[in-house]
Design a protein around this motif. Structure first.
Motif, PDB file in Angstrom:
ATOM      1  N   THR A 269       0.816  -1.226   0.000  1.00 42.37           N
ATOM      2  CA  THR A 269       0.000   0.000   0.000  1.00 42.37           C
ATOM      3  C   THR A 269       0.845   1.270   0.000  1.00 42.37           C
ATOM      4  N   TYR A 270       2.157   1.157  -0.236  1.00 39.12           N
ATOM      5  CA  TYR A 270       3.026   2.335  -0.082  1.00 39.12           C
ATOM      6  C   TYR A 270       2.626   3.456  -1.040  1.00 39.12           C
TER       7      TYR A 270
ATOM      8  N   PHE B 135      -6.400   4.062   4.296  1.00 39.15           N
ATOM      9  CA  PHE B 135      -6.627   3.011   3.314  1.00 39.15           C
ATOM     10  C   PHE B 135      -7.181   1.797   4.051  1.00 39.15           C
ATOM     11  N   PRO B 136      -8.501   1.557   4.015  1.00 38.34           N
ATOM     12  CA  PRO B 136      -9.089   0.498   4.847  1.00 38.34           C
ATOM     13  C   PRO B 136      -8.520  -0.880   4.498  1.00 38.34           C
ATOM     14  N   PRO B 137      -8.207  -1.698   5.502  1.00 42.89           N
ATOM     15  CA  PRO B 137      -7.765  -3.075   5.241  1.00 42.89           C
ATOM     16  C   PRO B 137      -8.854  -3.890   4.554  1.00 42.89           C
ATOM     17  N   ASP B 138      -8.416  -4.869   3.742  1.00 43.46           N
ATOM     18  CA  ASP B 138      -9.345  -5.741   3.031  1.00 43.46           C
ATOM     19  C   ASP B 138      -9.944  -6.814   3.941  1.00 43.46           C
TER      20      ASP B 138
ATOM     21  N   PRO C 221       4.301   0.311   4.443  1.00 38.77           N
ATOM     22  CA  PRO C 221       3.753   1.204   5.473  1.00 38.77           C
ATOM     23  C   PRO C 221       3.563   0.544   6.834  1.00 38.77           C
ATOM     24  N   CYS C 222       3.456  -0.786   6.892  1.00 38.09           N
ATOM     25  CA  CYS C 222       3.403  -1.435   8.207  1.00 38.09           C
ATOM     26  C   CYS C 222       4.671  -1.111   8.998  1.00 38.09           C
ATOM     27  N   THR C 223       5.818  -1.361   8.371  1.00 41.85           N
ATOM     28  CA  THR C 223       7.076  -1.094   9.067  1.00 41.85           C
ATOM     29  C   THR C 223       7.294   0.395   9.260  1.00 41.85           C
ATOM     30  N   TYR C 224       6.925   1.192   8.258  1.00 42.54           N
ATOM     31  CA  TYR C 224       7.069   2.640   8.398  1.00 42.54           C
ATOM     32  C   TYR C 224       6.273   3.131   9.608  1.00 42.54           C
TER      33      TYR C 224
END
Length: 483
Positions: A126-127, A145-148, A160-163
Motif C-alpha cells: 500500500t506504499y 486506506f481500509p484493510p481488506d 507502510p506497516c514497518t514505516y
C-alpha cells in the motif's frame, strides 16, 4: 569508537568443512545472475570466514534495503522492554491527531503487533496508495486506506506497516531510530557508523534505507542467536527474541508445488522464517541468516534478482559444511587465501581506442532516445583524454553536477568525489566505449555505452535502485554520529 573485532577462529576448529566454503564460492562466482559483494560466516560465536569482492571493502557501508526492517524490529524490542510501546495497543492510539479522520473499523482495530508482523489486513503493498492519500504523513495515508480483511488474519508484505511501526518508536522515544539504537544496540555490539534514509527529515525510514557494514549484519545475527545477550550482558529480553523470530502469520500462497520457497514459511516481527532458521533480508541479496540448529550466522551483501537462487547455494554448499566436531585444519589456509583475494572481474575491453583515437580526445555524448526510462537524470557523458592520450576521464552529468570518474588500464578505479564508485571499462570497438560503474555503498551497477558516430550514450541498470532519485543519492547518508 571503532568496532571491536569479532572473535576469530578457523573453520576446522569450529567444525566447518573448508570444502563447503570453496564450493559455495565456486557456485556463487559461476552464477550468471549473482554478483557477490561480501560474505561472513560465524560458528559457535567465532568468525571463521570473511571476504569482500574487490572493489567492495570491509569498512564500506552498504545499503541493506529491507534488511533494515530487522533493525527496526530490534528498536521495537527495546521500546517494549522500556514500557514505551505496547504490542496490543491500537496503532491509532499513538496518533491522536488522526483520530477524527480514521473511521474505518478495521483501521481502528489495527494493533501494533499487526503492523510488526505484516498482518495489517491489507492484501497487497500500500506504499504508493498511502503516499497518494497523504504525501506529508504516510502514516495517515496508510490508516486512511481500509484493510481488506480483519487485521491479524492475512499477510501482505507492506512497507507502510514497518514505516508506521518505526514512526511510533520514534514518536515515543523522541529521537530517530539510529539515535535510539546507538546506546542500546550499536555501541554495545561494537557497530560503527551507520546512516539511514529519512522521510520526512528527522524520521528514519524504518522499512528500508539503512546503510551499514557486513560486520554489523553479522553482529545483529549473532546477537539474536545468543538470545539477546552480548559479552555476557543481557540487552534484550529473551521473550522479545522468541516473539520476533517465530511465525505470527502464514506467508504460504498455495501456488508452488513441491518444496516451499524461503518466503513461504511464515513471518515474525520483521524477520522471515525460512527452510532453515530465520533471517532478515533485503532486496538484491542482503541477508542475515540465523541458523540456531547449526549455531551459525551467515551475512551476505550482493546484487542479484535471484535471491532464492543465492539462498539455494547457501543451503546446498554451506549448510552441509557445518559439522558436529572439529576437523583437521589442513584446508583452512587455502580458504583464508582465497577469501583475501576475492574480486569482481573487470569489464573486458581495450584500455585505448583500437583506431581513430583522436576522435575520442574530448567528446560529449547526449542521451539516446528511448533508453532506460528508469534513469532519466543522466543528461550527458563527457570523455576526455589526458595529454599522453593513454589516460581517460569520464564525466557523468546530472544537469550541472558532474560525477568525475577515471578509466584505469586494468581492474577497477575507485572515485570518492561524488557517490563512492568504481569504474571499469574501455573500448569494445573503434566506435564504442563501454564502462560499468559500481556505486559502492549500494547493490547497484550501471553500464554506460557511448557511441562515437552519433554522439549518444545508453545506460542499463543491472539492479534498479528502488528508492529512485539521482545518481548522487546512491550513497550512505551522513552517519548517525555526526547528525
Amino acid at each position: 569508537m571503532s568496532a571491536r573485532p569479532l572473535p576469530v577462529s578457523t573453520p576446522a576448529a569450529q567444525g566447518v568443512d573448508a570444502a563447503g566454503i570453496h564450493a559455495f564460492l565456486d557456485a556463487v562466482e559461476a552464477a550468471p545472475d549473482i554478483e557477490p559483494h561480501s560474505l561472513m560466516i560465524l560458528r559457535h560465536g567465532q568468525l571463521v570466514a570473511s571476504g569482500w569482492w574487490a572493489p567492495y571493502t570491509p569498512d564500506r557501508r552498504h545499503l541493506l534495503y529491507s534488511l533494515s526492517k530487522s533493525f527496526t524490529s530490534t528498536a521495537a524490542g527495546f521500546a517494549v522492554a522500556e514500557g514505551l510501546l505496547r504490542l496490543d495497543d491500537p496503532v491509532i492510539s499513538y496518533f491522536p491527531e488522526f483520530e477524527a479522520d480514521i473511521t474505518d473499523p478495521r483501521s481502528r482495530a489495527m494493533l501494533v503487533r499487526h503492523v510488526a508482523a505484516m498482518a495489517s489486513g491489507h492484501l497487497e503493498e500500500t506504499y504508493a496508495t498511502s503516499i497518494r492519500r497523504d504525501r506529508e504523513e504516510i502514516v495517515r495515508g496508510f490508516l486512511l486506506f481500509p484493510p481488506d480483511r480483519d487485521p491479524g488474519t492475512v499477510f501482505a508484505y507492506n512497507q507502510p506497516c514497518t514505516y508506521t511501526l518505526a514512526a511510533i518508536i520514534q514518536r515515543v522515544a523522541g529521537q530517530s531510530l539510529t539515535e535510539y539504537l546507538r546506546p542500546r544496540l550499536f555501541d554495545p555490539l561494537g557497530i560503527g557508523e551507520t546512516g539511514w534514509l529519512q522521510r520526512p527529515p528527522g524520521r528514519d525510514l524504518g522499512f528500508s534505507g539503512l546503510h551499514t557494514t557486513t560486520d554489523a549484519i553479522a553482529r545483529l545475527g549473532q546477537f539474536y542467536l545468543q538470545d539477546g545477550v552480548w559479552e555476557g550482558r543481557r540487552l534484550l529480553p529473551s521473550s522479545w527474541i522468541a516473539e520476533a523470530t517465530r511465525a505470527h502469520i502464514s506467508t504460504a500462497d498455495g501456488t508452488q508445488e513441491g518444496e516451499l520457497s524461503d518466503w513461504q514459511h511464515g513471518y515474525g516481527f520483521q524477520f522471515w522464517m525460512g527452510r532453515h532458521g530465520y533471517r532478515g533480508d533485503g532486496a538484491y541479496g542482503q541477508f542475515c541468516l540465523v541458523l540456531p540448529e547449526q549455531d551459525a550466522v551467515i551475512a551476505t551483501t550482493a546484487a542479484t534478482e535471484d535471491m532464492q537462487g543465492l539462498l539455494n547455494l547457501v543451503w546446498r554448499h554451506l549448510l552441509p559444511a557445518f559439522g558436529a566436531e572439529p576437523l583437521p585444519g589442513t584446508a583452512d589456509e587455502g580458504v583464508r587465501r582465497r577469501l583475501a583475494e576475492l574480486a569482481l572481474p573487470p569489464v573486458e575491453a581495450s584500455p585505448e581506442p583500437p583506431t581513430r583515437g583522436d576522435g575520442w580526445t574530448s567528446v560529449v555524448f547526449a542521451p539516446k532516445d528511448g533508453e532506460c526510462p528508469q534513469q532519466r537524470t543522466l543528461t550527458g557523458v563527457t570523455v576526455t583524454a589526458d595529454a599522453d592520450g593513454k589516460s581517460w576521464g569520464v564525466s557523468l552529468a546530472e544537469d550541472d553536477e558532474p560525477i568525475e570518474l577515471r578509466l584505469g588500464t586494468t581492474g577497477w578505479t575507485v572515485a570518492e568525489g561524488g557517490p563512492p564508485a568504481a569504474v571499469s571499462g574501455g573500448w569494445t570497438d573503434q566506435d564504442t566505449l563501454s564502462l560499468d560503474v559500481l556505486f559502492l555503498e549500494t547493490p547497484h551497477r550501471l553500464t554506460v555505452t557511448c557511441s562515437l558516430p552519433d554522439r549518444t550514450f545508453a545506460v542499463r541498470w543491472h539492479t534498479t535502485p528502488i528508492h529512485g532519485g539521482r545518481l548522487r543519492s546512491l550513497r550512505a547518508p551522513v552517519g548517525d554520529r555526526v547528525r
